[in-house]
Scaffold this active site. Structure first.
Site, PDB file in Angstrom:
ATOM      1  N   HIS A 170     -44.630 -52.296 -12.048  1.00 24.25           N
ATOM      2  CA  HIS A 170     -45.139 -52.725 -10.937  1.00 24.25           C
ATOM      3  C   HIS A 170     -46.497 -52.187 -10.641  1.00 24.25           C
ATOM      4  O   HIS A 170     -47.552 -52.693 -10.366  1.00 24.25           O
ATOM      5  CB  HIS A 170     -44.400 -52.331  -9.409  1.00 24.25           C
ATOM      6  N   GLN A 174     -34.845 -66.610  -3.007  1.00 22.27           N
ATOM      7  CA  GLN A 174     -34.558 -66.650  -4.342  1.00 22.27           C
ATOM      8  C   GLN A 174     -33.342 -66.177  -4.540  1.00 22.27           C
ATOM      9  O   GLN A 174     -33.171 -65.702  -5.860  1.00 22.27           O
ATOM     10  CB  GLN A 174     -35.909 -66.025  -4.945  1.00 22.27           C
ATOM     11  N   GLN A 216     -40.672 -67.270 -14.809  1.00 27.47           N
ATOM     12  CA  GLN A 216     -41.444 -67.260 -13.381  1.00 27.47           C
ATOM     13  C   GLN A 216     -43.019 -67.312 -13.459  1.00 27.47           C
ATOM     14  O   GLN A 216     -43.618 -68.226 -12.750  1.00 27.47           O
ATOM     15  CB  GLN A 216     -41.101 -65.828 -12.668  1.00 27.47           C
TER      16      GLN A 216
HETATM   17  P1  AMP Z   1     -40.310 -57.907  -8.661  1.00 29.87           P
HETATM   18  O1  AMP Z   1     -40.306 -56.930  -7.493  1.00 29.87           O
HETATM   19  O2  AMP Z   1     -38.989 -57.754  -9.314  1.00 29.87           O
HETATM   20  O3  AMP Z   1     -40.154 -59.404  -7.874  1.00 29.87           O
HETATM   21  O4  AMP Z   1     -41.475 -57.948  -9.416  1.00 29.87           O
HETATM   22  C1  AMP Z   1     -42.759 -57.910  -9.047  1.00 29.87           C
HETATM   23  C2  AMP Z   1     -43.792 -58.328 -10.139  1.00 29.87           C
HETATM   24  O5  AMP Z   1     -43.618 -57.137 -11.233  1.00 29.87           O
HETATM   25  C3  AMP Z   1     -43.287 -59.534 -11.053  1.00 29.87           C
HETATM   26  O6  AMP Z   1     -44.432 -60.053 -11.387  1.00 29.87           O
HETATM   27  C4  AMP Z   1     -42.625 -59.175 -12.151  1.00 29.87           C
HETATM   28  O7  AMP Z   1     -42.670 -59.530 -13.355  1.00 29.87           O
HETATM   29  C5  AMP Z   1     -43.281 -57.664 -12.392  1.00 29.87           C
HETATM   30  N1  AMP Z   1     -42.628 -56.741 -13.172  1.00 29.87           N
HETATM   31  C6  AMP Z   1     -41.231 -56.402 -13.138  1.00 29.87           C
HETATM   32  N2  AMP Z   1     -40.954 -55.591 -13.940  1.00 29.87           N
HETATM   33  C7  AMP Z   1     -41.935 -55.438 -14.935  1.00 29.87           C
HETATM   34  C8  AMP Z   1     -42.108 -54.888 -16.017  1.00 29.87           C
HETATM   35  N3  AMP Z   1     -41.252 -53.930 -16.542  1.00 29.87           N
HETATM   36  N4  AMP Z   1     -43.580 -54.795 -16.796  1.00 29.87           N
HETATM   37  C9  AMP Z   1     -44.168 -55.543 -16.220  1.00 29.87           C
HETATM   38  N5  AMP Z   1     -44.198 -56.366 -14.844  1.00 29.87           N
HETATM   39  C10 AMP Z   1     -43.087 -56.264 -14.424  1.00 29.87           C
END
Ligand code: AMP
Length: 283
Positions: free
Chosen positions: A37, A61, A156
């Site tokens: 993040h 979701q 996504q």
């Molecule tokens: P989330 O909090 O899981 O909804 O993720 C928020 C954003 O962070 C989304 O766009 C995810 O794809 C991205 N994200 C989550 N894990 C990673 C990672 N390991 N590397 C890069 N982006 C990530």
């Protein structure tokens, strides 16, 4: 850094920035921030005059038997990390301000076909609709110039690109590479659920995908053979239960039989105990 929970207040703040011709980089998250993040946030900060983040564990979701109730929410730690990166505002609404206090108050949904009929759409019914709907709402509230999404959630990312194209949102979607632990495990807020034993087993996902990629790079074009090579590696960790392991066209996400120069992607979803993990790798 401002922390705002009211959609109208956030909307007014972002509109005032846009009126002043400032660019806004937006990173939507569900909180429990990790280095993945933060990488998105750093990039948004670099490429825009304003950087904003949302923290919202979006109930729409999550399926009825999923981890909504136990999803980690270390809010103070998250906001501290964002402040340290120079984030201008965090939008952290409540479920009621986003969806109304009663279910019937929210009746508008965004469906993204055909993506919701494949992979995550099938294994998590309603999930992608929940994602597309919340992203639509967040874009309308935050009026971002650019929005940053991780390739970690590859389907996504395709859904959001589709949404922006089909509904003519004036935002540029910026895909960001997956950030991994030193042993290859993709960073995820859900990794915190893994027991030490499961955490070790989880590395098999990246090892299997790497084996598949190495075979493809050596000239193998048969998807069945690449799949078999990955299965051999997966077999080393019987604790991991595959939900799907597939090789798809990276644009349409339809399964491939033969690699013939198109961009292809390995997609994996699997359970380790009660924890569901997803990952993917470009071939
Ligand atoms: P989330 O909090 O899981 O909804 O993720 C928020 C954003 O962070 C989304 O766009 C995810 O794809 C991205 N994200 C989550 N894990 C990673 C990672 N390991 N590397 C890069 N982006 C990530």
């Amino acid at each position: 850094m401002q922390i705002i929970s009211e959609p109208r207040e956030m909307q007014r703040l972002c509109a005032s920035w846009r009126c002043g011709r400032e660019t806004i980089g937006f990173v939507p998250t569900m909180g429990a921030l990790h280095a993945g993040h933060l990488e998105l946030a750093r990039r948004a900060k670099r490429e825009n005059q304003r950087m904003i983040t949302s923290i919202f564990v979006n109930p729409a979701q999550f399926g009825p038997r999923e981890d909504l109730e136990r999803y980690p929410q270390p809010f103070e730690r998250d906001t501290q990390q964002l402040a340290d990166l120079g984030c201008d505002a965090v939008f952290a609404p409540t479920k009621d301000t986003m969806y109304g206090a009663a279910d019937f108050l929210h009746g508008t949904w965004v469906d993204v076909t055909p993506f919701d009929e494949m992979w995550e759409g099938v294994t998590r019914p309603g999930h992608l609709r929940g994602v597309a709907t919340i992203v639509t709402k967040l874009f309308n509230i935050c009026s971002p110039t650019r929005a940053y999404f991780g390739e970690k959630d590859f389907q996504q990312l395709r859904v959001v690109e589709s949404l922006v194209r089909d509904l003519n949102f004036g935002v540029k979607i910026v895909p960001c590479e997956t950030v991994r632990e030193p042993d290859g495990l993709a960073m995820s807020s859900r990794n915190a659920y893994l027991s030490p034993e499961e955490r070790k087993s989880a590395t098999v996902i990246f090892r299997a995908m790497k084996a598949g990629k190495a075979l493809a790079q050596s000239g193998e074009t048969s998807v069945a053979k690449i799949g078999a090579a990955m299965d051999e590696v997966f077999a080393q960790e019987p604790a991991l239960q595959q939900q799907y392991v597939t090789i798809v066209d990276a644009e349409t996400l339809t399964p491939l039989r033969e690699l013939d120069g198109q961009s292809a992607r390995i997609l994996v979803a699997a359970h380790l105990g009660k924890t569901r993990l997803i990952d993917n790798l470009a071939l």
